[in-house]
Design a protein around this motif. Structure first.
Motif, PDB file in Angstrom:
ATOM      1  N   ALA A  40      74.120 -26.816  45.377  1.00 35.65           N
ATOM      2  CA  ALA A  40      73.764 -28.059  44.617  1.00 35.65           C
ATOM      3  C   ALA A  40      73.939 -29.053  45.803  1.00 35.65           C
ATOM      4  N   PHE A  41      74.647 -29.167  46.449  1.00 36.53           N
ATOM      5  CA  PHE A  41      74.737 -30.232  47.467  1.00 36.53           C
ATOM      6  C   PHE A  41      73.546 -30.047  48.492  1.00 36.53           C
ATOM      7  N   LEU A  42      73.335 -29.037  48.963  1.00 38.24           N
ATOM      8  CA  LEU A  42      72.005 -28.964  49.736  1.00 38.24           C
ATOM      9  C   LEU A  42      70.747 -29.533  48.934  1.00 38.24           C
ATOM     10  N   LYS A  43      70.625 -29.273  47.705  1.00 39.62           N
ATOM     11  CA  LYS A  43      69.476 -29.572  47.014  1.00 39.62           C
ATOM     12  C   LYS A  43      69.432 -31.173  46.799  1.00 39.62           C
ATOM     13  N   LEU A  44      70.658 -31.902  46.659  1.00 37.32           N
ATOM     14  CA  LEU A  44      70.628 -33.107  46.582  1.00 37.32           C
ATOM     15  C   LEU A  44      70.319 -33.806  47.863  1.00 37.32           C
ATOM     16  N   ALA A  45      70.975 -33.112  48.952  1.00 33.71           N
ATOM     17  CA  ALA A  45      70.722 -33.558  50.380  1.00 33.71           C
ATOM     18  C   ALA A  45      69.272 -33.690  50.823  1.00 33.71           C
ATOM     19  N   ASP A  46      68.715 -32.597  50.319  1.00 30.86           N
ATOM     20  CA  ASP A  46      67.083 -32.571  50.560  1.00 30.86           C
ATOM     21  C   ASP A  46      66.323 -33.458  49.785  1.00 30.86           C
ATOM     22  N   GLU A  47      66.799 -33.897  48.676  1.00 29.87           N
ATOM     23  CA  GLU A  47      66.056 -34.592  47.831  1.00 29.87           C
ATOM     24  C   GLU A  47      66.150 -36.259  48.290  1.00 29.87           C
ATOM     25  N   GLU A  48      67.376 -36.300  48.641  1.00 24.42           N
ATOM     26  CA  GLU A  48      67.868 -37.951  48.996  1.00 24.42           C
ATOM     27  C   GLU A  48      67.135 -38.528  49.991  1.00 24.42           C
ATOM     28  N   PRO A  49      66.578 -38.224  51.155  1.00 22.25           N
ATOM     29  CA  PRO A  49      67.044 -37.112  51.907  1.00 22.25           C
ATOM     30  C   PRO A  49      68.118 -37.526  52.562  1.00 22.25           C
ATOM     31  N   LEU A  50      69.360 -36.684  53.032  1.00 21.86           N
ATOM     32  CA  LEU A  50      70.185 -37.209  53.936  1.00 21.86           C
ATOM     33  C   LEU A  50      70.128 -36.640  55.377  1.00 21.86           C
ATOM     34  N   MET A  51      70.747 -37.232  56.292  1.00 22.80           N
ATOM     35  CA  MET A  51      70.400 -36.770  57.504  1.00 22.80           C
ATOM     36  C   MET A  51      71.784 -36.282  58.066  1.00 22.80           C
ATOM     37  N   ASN A  52      72.080 -35.235  58.670  1.00 27.06           N
ATOM     38  CA  ASN A  52      73.282 -34.685  59.274  1.00 27.06           C
ATOM     39  C   ASN A  52      74.532 -35.267  58.390  1.00 27.06           C
ATOM     40  N   TYR A  53      74.517 -35.230  57.066  1.00 24.08           N
ATOM     41  CA  TYR A  53      75.639 -35.707  56.161  1.00 24.08           C
ATOM     42  C   TYR A  53      76.790 -34.605  56.479  1.00 24.08           C
ATOM     43  N   PRO A  54      77.924 -35.273  56.707  1.00 26.20           N
ATOM     44  CA  PRO A  54      79.397 -34.569  56.732  1.00 26.20           C
ATOM     45  C   PRO A  54      79.534 -33.687  55.545  1.00 26.20           C
ATOM     46  N   ILE A  55      79.881 -32.312  55.777  1.00 27.96           N
ATOM     47  CA  ILE A  55      80.561 -31.593  54.661  1.00 27.96           C
ATOM     48  C   ILE A  55      81.736 -30.749  55.217  1.00 27.96           C
ATOM     49  N   HIS A  56      82.439 -30.271  54.431  1.00 26.53           N
ATOM     50  CA  HIS A  56      83.350 -29.389  54.994  1.00 26.53           C
ATOM     51  C   HIS A  56      83.286 -28.166  54.077  1.00 26.53           C
ATOM     52  N   LEU A  57      83.840 -27.081  54.809  1.00 26.98           N
ATOM     53  CA  LEU A  57      83.596 -25.637  53.969  1.00 26.98           C
ATOM     54  C   LEU A  57      85.141 -24.994  54.052  1.00 26.98           C
ATOM     55  N   LYS A  58      85.392 -24.736  52.766  1.00 23.85           N
ATOM     56  CA  LYS A  58      86.860 -24.147  52.528  1.00 23.85           C
ATOM     57  C   LYS A  58      86.818 -22.697  52.382  1.00 23.85           C
ATOM     58  N   PHE A  59      87.493 -21.868  53.128  1.00 17.38           N
ATOM     59  CA  PHE A  59      87.606 -20.527  52.903  1.00 17.38           C
ATOM     60  C   PHE A  59      88.713 -19.858  52.296  1.00 17.38           C
ATOM     61  N   ASN A  60      88.665 -19.115  51.528  1.00 15.11           N
ATOM     62  CA  ASN A  60      89.879 -18.377  50.879  1.00 15.11           C
ATOM     63  C   ASN A  60      90.498 -17.402  51.712  1.00 15.11           C
ATOM     64  N   THR A  61      91.671 -17.534  51.927  1.00 12.82           N
ATOM     65  CA  THR A  61      92.383 -16.717  52.894  1.00 12.82           C
ATOM     66  C   THR A  61      93.506 -15.806  52.171  1.00 12.82           C
ATOM     67  N   GLY A  62      93.590 -16.202  50.862  1.00 12.60           N
ATOM     68  CA  GLY A  62      94.765 -15.374  50.072  1.00 12.60           C
ATOM     69  C   GLY A  62      95.331 -16.310  49.125  1.00 12.60           C
ATOM     70  N   LEU A  63      95.247 -17.574  48.913  1.00 16.32           N
ATOM     71  CA  LEU A  63      95.473 -18.492  47.874  1.00 16.32           C
ATOM     72  C   LEU A  63      94.768 -18.032  46.484  1.00 16.32           C
ATOM     73  N   ASN A  64      93.399 -17.551  46.712  1.00 13.58           N
ATOM     74  CA  ASN A  64      92.682 -17.287  45.805  1.00 13.58           C
ATOM     75  C   ASN A  64      92.549 -18.231  44.745  1.00 13.58           C
ATOM     76  N   ARG A  65      92.187 -19.581  45.155  1.00 17.04           N
ATOM     77  CA  ARG A  65      92.240 -20.818  44.203  1.00 17.04           C
ATOM     78  C   ARG A  65      90.638 -21.165  44.193  1.00 17.04           C
ATOM     79  N   VAL A  66      90.222 -21.814  45.203  1.00 16.68           N
ATOM     80  CA  VAL A  66      88.861 -22.191  45.612  1.00 16.68           C
ATOM     81  C   VAL A  66      88.839 -21.795  47.040  1.00 16.68           C
ATOM     82  N   GLY A  67      87.494 -21.403  47.159  1.00 19.11           N
ATOM     83  CA  GLY A  67      87.054 -21.056  48.760  1.00 19.11           C
ATOM     84  C   GLY A  67      86.115 -20.151  48.901  1.00 19.11           C
ATOM     85  N   PHE A  68      85.311 -20.114  49.812  1.00 19.25           N
ATOM     86  CA  PHE A  68      84.106 -19.016  50.118  1.00 19.25           C
ATOM     87  C   PHE A  68      85.226 -18.093  50.586  1.00 19.25           C
TER      88      PHE A  68
END
Ligand code: PLP
Length: 367
Positions: A110-138
């Motif tokens: 959804a964010f990549l789609k919005l970034a393309d539509e706007e369009p945004l340039m090098n907009y700062p994003i953060h990626l969260k990874f799940n390593t065992g909390l099993n709450r949110v994260g890739f």
């Protein structure tokens, strides 16, 4: 809101800065620091906390976009990570130049789609990874798809990658936590190999900073520690109290043996009792579990137990042995130990006692 309520939460700016400095001296000189000001700055006042520390920190984090908007509207210009953005809020996130944590393909796409539509340039994003909390994260298995997507676009730039520890305060879980840290390092390596640039990485919260200093990576995320709690008795004694909750005595009553105080007649006087009524109740965050002498306040430096049930807007305390008058100051708490005691009596943790303090209570910063 015009708030001239007599019940006041005082925030001690010097104590906040002391606590920040305490954690900073645990960090490598190059480690950046993010301060977590979600949930109104752990029940205090997020914009005031942000103003106190902004010159000394690299990042702020909030849970939801509206918390970040409040900071921007108060003039805070520091980068702000939104930990738990929702698809419905992504446009606002961009409008206020907040930085989203993208934790699943649904919100990432959804964010990549919005970034393309706007369009945004090098907009700062953060990626969260799940390593065992099993709450949110890739999951680690998502890395190839994420990287492939990112390589197609220069609308966004990964500012950081992070993960969150499930039990950083619990030394019985050292093996699990070390496993989380190692898994995270492995995920980071995969991304670094394929992305073409190296985003910042971070995994430590307050207890992580204390217990796993070897995993500081590029940045740490300081929450409860800034507010005076180290999740460890020894650490907490090194920290200063930041939250002082005060009120005044509204009325003093004398009740005779056999008479009762409060709802359900829960307190029955066995002797002549002086009872003081204080304008703070469960609607302000004082749990009903603190009634019936489970909790106490201080009046003229002496403990006064809460008698009977906690009402929505008031409590009654026993001041039979305390020299005091209507209008006198009441300290609900002014020390971390007292908050920990309340947490213990309520079968919860300091985090919940602080964040339960309602917005009805006036906030005042002491510089
Ligand atoms: C709330 C939160 C923190 C802060 O944790 P503390 O234990 O208060 O230091 C750090 N990271 C994430 C992802 C959080 O949600």
């Amino acid at each position: 809101m015009n708030n001239n309520h007599v019940t006041v939460l005082e925030i001690d700016a010097k104590a906040v800065l002391h606590n920040l400095a305490y954690f900073k001296q645990k960090l490598q000189p190059t480690t950046k620091i993010l301060v977590v000001v979600k949930a109104f700055g752990y029940g205090s006042e997020s914009t005031e906390i942000a103003k106190i520390v902004q010159d000394h920190v690299d990042y702020f984090a909030v849970a939801y976009s509206n918390e970040g908007i409040a900071l921007r509207e108060a003039g805070i210009t520091t980068p702000i990570l939104v930990l738990n953005p929702q698809i419905q809020n992504l446009k606002d996130i961009v409008k206020y130049r907040l930085e989203p944590n993208l934790y699943s393909f649904k919100i990432f796409d959804a964010f990549l789609k919005l970034a393309d539509e706007e369009p945004l340039m090098n907009y700062p994003i953060h990626l969260k990874f799940n390593t065992g909390l099993n709450r949110v994260g890739f999951w680690h298995t998502d890395v190839p798809t994420i990287v492939a997507e990112l390589k197609k676009s220069n609308n966004v730039k990964v500012e950081s990658m992070f993960s969150h520890l499930a039990a950083s305060e619990d030394l019985n879980e050292q093996e699990f936590t070390t496993g989380q840290i190692n898994n995270f390092a492995y995920i980071v390596k995969q991304v670094y190999e394929h992305l073409g640039y190296q985003p910042m990485i971070h995994i430590l919260n307050t207890s992580g900073i204390i217990n796993y200093p070897q995993a500081q990576f590029d940045m740490v995320r300081l929450g409860i520690g800034l507010y005076g709690f180290g999740n460890d008795e020894q650490e907490t004694t090194q920290l200063k109290n930041t939250h002082t909750l005060k009120s005044i005595i509204s009325q003093i009553n004398i009740v005779q043996p056999g008479e009762t105080v409060g709802y359900n007649r829960a307190f029955v006087a066995s002797q002549p009792t002086r009872s003081a009524t204080i304008p703070i109740g469960h609607a302000d965050g004082i749990s009903r579990k603190l009634g019936n002498k489970n909790g106490f306040v201080f009046i003229n430096n002496q403990p006064a137990p809460i008698i009977g049930n906690v009402c929505m807007d008031m409590i009654m305390v026993d001041v039979t042995k305390i020299d005091c008058n209507e209008g006198d100051e009441v300290i609900i708490f002014n020390h971390q130990q007292h908050v920990e005691y309340m947490a213990h009596k309520c079968e919860t943790i300091s985090y919940e006692i602080l964040t339960a303090l309602s917005q009805r209570i006036k906030r005042l910063v002491k510089h």
